[in-house]
Design a protein around this motif. Structure first.
Motif, PDB file in Angstrom:
ATOM      1  N   ASP A   1       0.840  -1.102   0.065  1.00  0.00           N
ATOM      2  CA  ASP A   1       0.043  -0.015   0.012  1.00  0.00           C
ATOM      3  C   ASP A   1       0.991   1.239  -0.144  1.00  0.00           C
ATOM      4  O   ASP A   1       1.864   1.312   0.833  1.00  0.00           O
ATOM      5  CB  ASP A   1      -0.835  -0.156   1.054  1.00  0.00           C
ATOM      6  CG  ASP A   1      -1.909  -0.933   1.177  1.00  0.00           C
ATOM      7  OD1 ASP A   1      -1.812  -1.609  -0.020  1.00  0.00           O
ATOM      8  OD2 ASP A   1      -2.491  -1.177   2.294  1.00  0.00           O
ATOM      9  N   VAL A   2       0.567   2.261  -0.767  1.00  0.00           N
ATOM     10  CA  VAL A   2       1.047   3.441  -0.747  1.00  0.00           C
ATOM     11  C   VAL A   2      -0.072   4.233  -0.137  1.00  0.00           C
ATOM     12  O   VAL A   2      -0.886   4.624  -0.498  1.00  0.00           O
ATOM     13  CB  VAL A   2       1.403   4.206  -2.046  1.00  0.00           C
ATOM     14  CG1 VAL A   2       2.121   5.517  -2.120  1.00  0.00           C
ATOM     15  CG2 VAL A   2       2.444   3.022  -2.679  1.00  0.00           C
ATOM     16  N   ILE A   3       0.463   4.920   1.119  1.00  0.00           N
ATOM     17  CA  ILE A   3      -0.302   5.820   1.717  1.00  0.00           C
ATOM     18  C   ILE A   3      -0.098   7.229   1.378  1.00  0.00           C
ATOM     19  O   ILE A   3       1.191   7.650   1.552  1.00  0.00           O
ATOM     20  CB  ILE A   3      -0.317   5.544   3.454  1.00  0.00           C
ATOM     21  CG1 ILE A   3      -0.767   4.213   3.657  1.00  0.00           C
ATOM     22  CG2 ILE A   3      -0.979   6.740   4.055  1.00  0.00           C
ATOM     23  CD1 ILE A   3      -0.202   3.844   5.033  1.00  0.00           C
TER      24      ILE A   3
ATOM     25  N   PHE B   1       1.766   7.207   8.944  1.00  0.00           N
ATOM     26  CA  PHE B   1       1.116   6.990  10.154  1.00  0.00           C
ATOM     27  C   PHE B   1      -0.350   7.370  10.434  1.00  0.00           C
ATOM     28  O   PHE B   1      -1.126   7.088  11.260  1.00  0.00           O
ATOM     29  CB  PHE B   1       2.058   7.190  11.571  1.00  0.00           C
ATOM     30  CG  PHE B   1       1.635   6.818  12.737  1.00  0.00           C
ATOM     31  CD1 PHE B   1       1.629   5.464  13.030  1.00  0.00           C
ATOM     32  CD2 PHE B   1       1.152   7.783  13.811  1.00  0.00           C
ATOM     33  CE1 PHE B   1       1.391   4.883  14.247  1.00  0.00           C
ATOM     34  CE2 PHE B   1       0.993   6.963  15.158  1.00  0.00           C
ATOM     35  CZ  PHE B   1       1.044   5.765  15.246  1.00  0.00           C
ATOM     36  N   ASN B   2      -0.685   8.218   9.501  1.00  0.00           N
ATOM     37  CA  ASN B   2      -2.041   8.900   9.474  1.00  0.00           C
ATOM     38  C   ASN B   2      -3.139   7.901   9.937  1.00  0.00           C
ATOM     39  O   ASN B   2      -3.887   8.417  10.720  1.00  0.00           O
ATOM     40  CB  ASN B   2      -2.295  10.089   8.544  1.00  0.00           C
ATOM     41  CG  ASN B   2      -2.913   9.405   7.224  1.00  0.00           C
ATOM     42  OD1 ASN B   2      -3.911   8.880   7.260  1.00  0.00           O
ATOM     43  ND2 ASN B   2      -2.167   9.517   6.248  1.00  0.00           N
ATOM     44  N   PRO B   3      -3.253   6.788   9.465  1.00  0.00           N
ATOM     45  CA  PRO B   3      -4.767   5.988   9.611  1.00  0.00           C
ATOM     46  C   PRO B   3      -4.621   5.702  11.128  1.00  0.00           C
ATOM     47  O   PRO B   3      -5.717   5.263  11.638  1.00  0.00           O
ATOM     48  CB  PRO B   3      -4.362   5.084   8.739  1.00  0.00           C
ATOM     49  CG  PRO B   3      -3.407   5.333   7.623  1.00  0.00           C
ATOM     50  CD  PRO B   3      -2.353   6.327   8.453  1.00  0.00           C
ATOM     51  N   ARG B   4      -3.670   5.566  11.806  1.00  0.00           N
ATOM     52  CA  ARG B   4      -3.414   5.121  13.196  1.00  0.00           C
ATOM     53  C   ARG B   4      -3.250   6.275  14.222  1.00  0.00           C
ATOM     54  O   ARG B   4      -3.315   5.926  15.445  1.00  0.00           O
ATOM     55  CB  ARG B   4      -2.311   3.790  13.218  1.00  0.00           C
ATOM     56  CG  ARG B   4      -2.231   2.473  12.257  1.00  0.00           C
ATOM     57  CD  ARG B   4      -1.276   2.041  12.450  1.00  0.00           C
ATOM     58  NE  ARG B   4      -1.168   1.179  13.768  1.00  0.00           N
ATOM     59  CZ  ARG B   4      -0.239   0.497  13.965  1.00  0.00           C
ATOM     60  NH1 ARG B   4       0.882   0.329  13.291  1.00  0.00           N
ATOM     61  NH2 ARG B   4      -0.283  -0.318  15.283  1.00  0.00           N
ATOM     62  N   CYS B   5      -3.006   7.321  13.542  1.00  0.00           N
ATOM     63  CA  CYS B   5      -2.561   8.339  14.513  1.00  0.00           C
ATOM     64  C   CYS B   5      -3.852   9.202  15.039  1.00  0.00           C
ATOM     65  O   CYS B   5      -4.924   9.646  14.714  1.00  0.00           O
ATOM     66  CB  CYS B   5      -1.886   9.598  13.661  1.00  0.00           C
ATOM     67  SG  CYS B   5      -1.180  10.709  14.793  1.00  0.00           S
ATOM     68  N   PRO B   6      -3.882   9.168  16.660  1.00  0.00           N
ATOM     69  CA  PRO B   6      -4.744   9.944  17.125  1.00  0.00           C
ATOM     70  C   PRO B   6      -4.957  11.259  17.062  1.00  0.00           C
ATOM     71  O   PRO B   6      -5.793  12.104  17.206  1.00  0.00           O
ATOM     72  CB  PRO B   6      -4.642   9.592  18.769  1.00  0.00           C
ATOM     73  CG  PRO B   6      -3.101   9.206  18.785  1.00  0.00           C
ATOM     74  CD  PRO B   6      -2.847   8.626  17.488  1.00  0.00           C
ATOM     75  N   TYR B   7      -3.935  12.077  16.595  1.00  0.00           N
ATOM     76  CA  TYR B   7      -3.712  13.326  16.367  1.00  0.00           C
ATOM     77  C   TYR B   7      -3.893  13.809  14.972  1.00  0.00           C
ATOM     78  O   TYR B   7      -3.379  14.789  14.524  1.00  0.00           O
ATOM     79  CB  TYR B   7      -2.226  14.175  17.076  1.00  0.00           C
ATOM     80  CG  TYR B   7      -2.084  13.499  18.330  1.00  0.00           C
ATOM     81  CD1 TYR B   7      -2.758  14.090  19.386  1.00  0.00           C
ATOM     82  CD2 TYR B   7      -1.178  12.327  18.627  1.00  0.00           C
ATOM     83  CE1 TYR B   7      -2.500  13.895  20.851  1.00  0.00           C
ATOM     84  CE2 TYR B   7      -0.692  12.194  20.013  1.00  0.00           C
ATOM     85  CZ  TYR B   7      -1.507  12.786  20.917  1.00  0.00           C
ATOM     86  OH  TYR B   7      -1.220  12.234  22.346  1.00  0.00           O
TER      87      TYR B   7
END
Lengths: 307, 323
Positions: B281-283, B288-294
């Motif tokens: 996958d190329v994000i 980290f954005n899909p898992r990041c709380p901020y």
């Protein structure tokens, strides 16, 4: 190591004893009367009975087997041929060198070329040369040995006239049968070497050897190949038994006076002592080769020698 | 380029061709290590730690692997540009490697003395007898009696084998040792022994070390600097003290939170929500954005650059950009 060797030699004798017993039993229960074969259909029943008595064929099975073993161990005597009335051992020794030369040269061809091609196709995996070797090896494994013999005679002797189609005295006569006999084993060994090399080549100690700054050639030869050799040795040992069997056909096809042809003729004539002697000799060869294989194992794999 | 930097990796990208597509194992990785420093290289399985190590050693199998771009400067020379022959002189002599699993990193059909001597004879101009004596000395150094030099790997335990591997890696007094999870495959008690041995020898030989691990405890024990890796790039880089006192990247924070605490009675361990991205996958934006709380809107569009919190602490996150 010496303990290992003694144990293996012990196995050798046990194997030969069992094989000889089985073969003796098979021949004992095979239909057909040697006395009739020797004396002909026109002989009287009394004469045949006397002949059976003389050959010891009227004693019970175990007594006959015991006599066979006793003669073999005490007098190195494999009995006398029903047909030629000569000692079996002498008959066998006359022809066995041809069979051994044939098998030996074939296995050398198979090992040298099989291992080399296996290494090349493993190192150049998925390349053109790998594809070519794979295809030819599959063909080599798939077809029976006698078929190669016949094809080679057709091509090299009949069509091209490069090599004589029969006999076994000069190197040019030996070339075709040895090649025909070696092809199958060569293919088998090439396949085995390739897959065994590919398995080893991915292991960490190979990366480690490269990380040491070792040249790729030496990484392949001294690290990968030495480890890949262990399963290849098994195949070589097994192939030798197959080769002796294949030699039987090729001796008939190429008219080579060898053990195989002697045995086939003796089976046709119900000459049991010669058949028995021949099988005994072949099993001796196979077990000795297996012993050599086991010794090679111990030399290559330190785990075996120490345990 | 500063002179005291032993190794400097700039914008390294490594890809692998697989049946599922192109895998970006390492993405624009930047890293540096100074003389006599120990760098802890932390990240989850598949973050590209080992690939980076293999790239430094130039051992990435090609195909399917390929170093797309980047520079790896070692003592001012770009390792990706020099000839194979020159590289072989550096492999083992200047940079050596300790692999993860000692069970498989020794050749089972060679005596351990031969395996140490192989390294010595490749890089030093001495005869076999001297090399053998040196191999014995190295074995004693890592705590193995020299009488065992002629034994085979299967006669040693896992911890002993890793000691042998350490002896091999030290044989030519390298300037840099790359240790790829050297204790992961060992028992916990043996781990501590091997780690302290590595630490002592590193100090004795004055070697720099890259220690690849996913164990923050190990990092705390022996590292000077720490690089946190996520999905093929370094997201935070700092000295050990700064990182442990002030973890800044949301991923680093998540890692520290997931360490079980001794002073509270917890039923479940804290974890980072979600899974690391599939390698193919190329994000877009920050990996980290899909898992990041901020996560902010911007994180899904742009890749964050390097933000220096101070001279030796940087983080790749928009949260700190304006501070």
């Amino acid at each position: 190591m010496s303990k290992y060797l003694v144990k293996r030699i012990g196995y050798l004798f046990v194997t030969i004893a069992i094989v000889s017993f089985i073969v003796f039993m098979m021949l004992f229960f095979t239909p057909g009367d040697p006395a009739t074969l020797i004396l002909g259909n026109m002989s009287t029943e009394e004469a045949r009975e006397a002949m059976r008595e003389q050959l010891g064929l009227n004693s019970p099975f175990l007594v006959q087997y015991f006599n066979f073993v006793k003669d073999l161990v005490l007098h190195q005597d494999l009995g006398t041929s029903y047909i030629t009335q000569r000692p079996v051992l002498q008959e066998i020794l006359e022809v066995v060198p041809n069979t051994l030369i044939l098998s030996f040269v074939a296995i050398v061809i198979a090992v040298v070329f099989g291992v080399a091609l296996g290494i090349i196709s493993a190192v150049r995996q998925y390349s053109l040369i790998d594809a070519i070797v794979t295809v030819f090896a599959m063909i080599g494994i798939s077809a029976p040995i006698f078929w190669y013999g016949l094809l080679m005679i057709l091509l090299f002797s009949v069509q091209l006239g490069w090599f004589p189609p029969s006999g076994f005295d000069t190197p040019s006569q030996m070339f075709l049968p040895c090649l025909a006999l070696g092809i199958q084993s060569m293919s088998m060994i090439a396949r085995m070497t390739r897959s065994s090399m590919l398995e080893i080549i991915r292991m960490d100690f190979v990366k480690m050897a490269r990380a040491k700054g070792q040249k790729e050639v030496w990484v392949i030869l001294s690290h990968v190949f030495r480890n890949a050799l262990i399963p290849v040795i098994t195949v070589i040992g097994l192939q030798f038994g197959m080769l002796l069997c294949g030699a039987l056909f090729l001796e008939v096809i190429f008219s080579i006076p060898g053990l195989g042809r002697l045995m086939i003729e003796s089976i046709k004539m119900r000459d049991y002592p010669v058949v028995m002697g021949g099988v005994f000799f072949m099993s001796l060869c196979v077990t000795i080769v297996n012993l050599i294989t086991d010794i090679c194992y111990a030399l290559v794999d330190p785990k075996i020698a120490k345990s | 380029m500063e002179n005291n930097k032993l190794l400097q990796i700039m914008d390294l990208c490594v890809t692998y061709k697989t049946q599922e597509g192109l895998v970006h194992a390492v993405n624009n990785l930047n890293l540096e290590i100074s003389d006599k420093e120990t760098l802890g290289f932390v990240g989850e399985t598949g973050a590209g730690k080992t690939t980076t190590a293999m790239a430094i050693m130039r051992l990435i199998p090609c195909p399917p692997g390929k170093i797309e771009k980047g520079k790896i400067f070692f003592e001012g020379e770009d390792l990706l540009k020099i000839s194979d022959r020159k590289m072989r002189k550096i492999q083992g002599k200047d940079i050596s490697m300790i692999f993860q699993d000692p069970m498989t990193s020794l050749n089972p059909v060679m005596r351990i003395s031969e395996q140490i001597m192989e390294m010595i004879l490749l890089h030093k101009k001495i005869n076999k007898k001297e090399a053998y004596a040196e191999a014995c000395k190295l074995l004693e150094l890592v705590g193995i009696k020299k009488e065992r030099a002629d034994d085979y790997p299967h006669q040693f335990s896992g911890g002993m084998k890793q000691r042998v591997v350490i002896a091999i890696s030290l044989a030519c007094s390298p300037k840099l040792i790359i240790a790829d999870e050297p204790t992961t495959a060992l028992d916990v008690t043996i781990q501590a022994q091997v780690l302290s041995l590595m630490k002592d020898l590193k100090d004795e030989f004055g070697t720099s070390m890259i220690l690849i691990t996913h164990d923050l405890g190990v990092v705390a024990e022996i590292c000077d600097k720490v690089a946190i890796m996520y999905a093929g790039s370094v997201v935070e880089y700092a000295s050990k003290e700064k990182l442990y006192l002030n973890p800044s990247h949301p991923y680093t924070k998540g890692l520290f939170n997931s360490i079980p605490k001794l002073d509270t009675d917890e039923e479940f361990l804290e974890e980072i929500d979600g899974l690391p991205p599939e390698p193919t996958d190329v994000i877009s934006g920050c990996a980290f954005n899909p898992r990041c709380p901020y996560c902010m809107e911007r994180c899904e569009k742009e890749k964050p650059g390097i933000t220096y919190l101070d001279k030796e602490h940087y983080v790749c996150c928009f949260l700190y950009e304006n501070k």
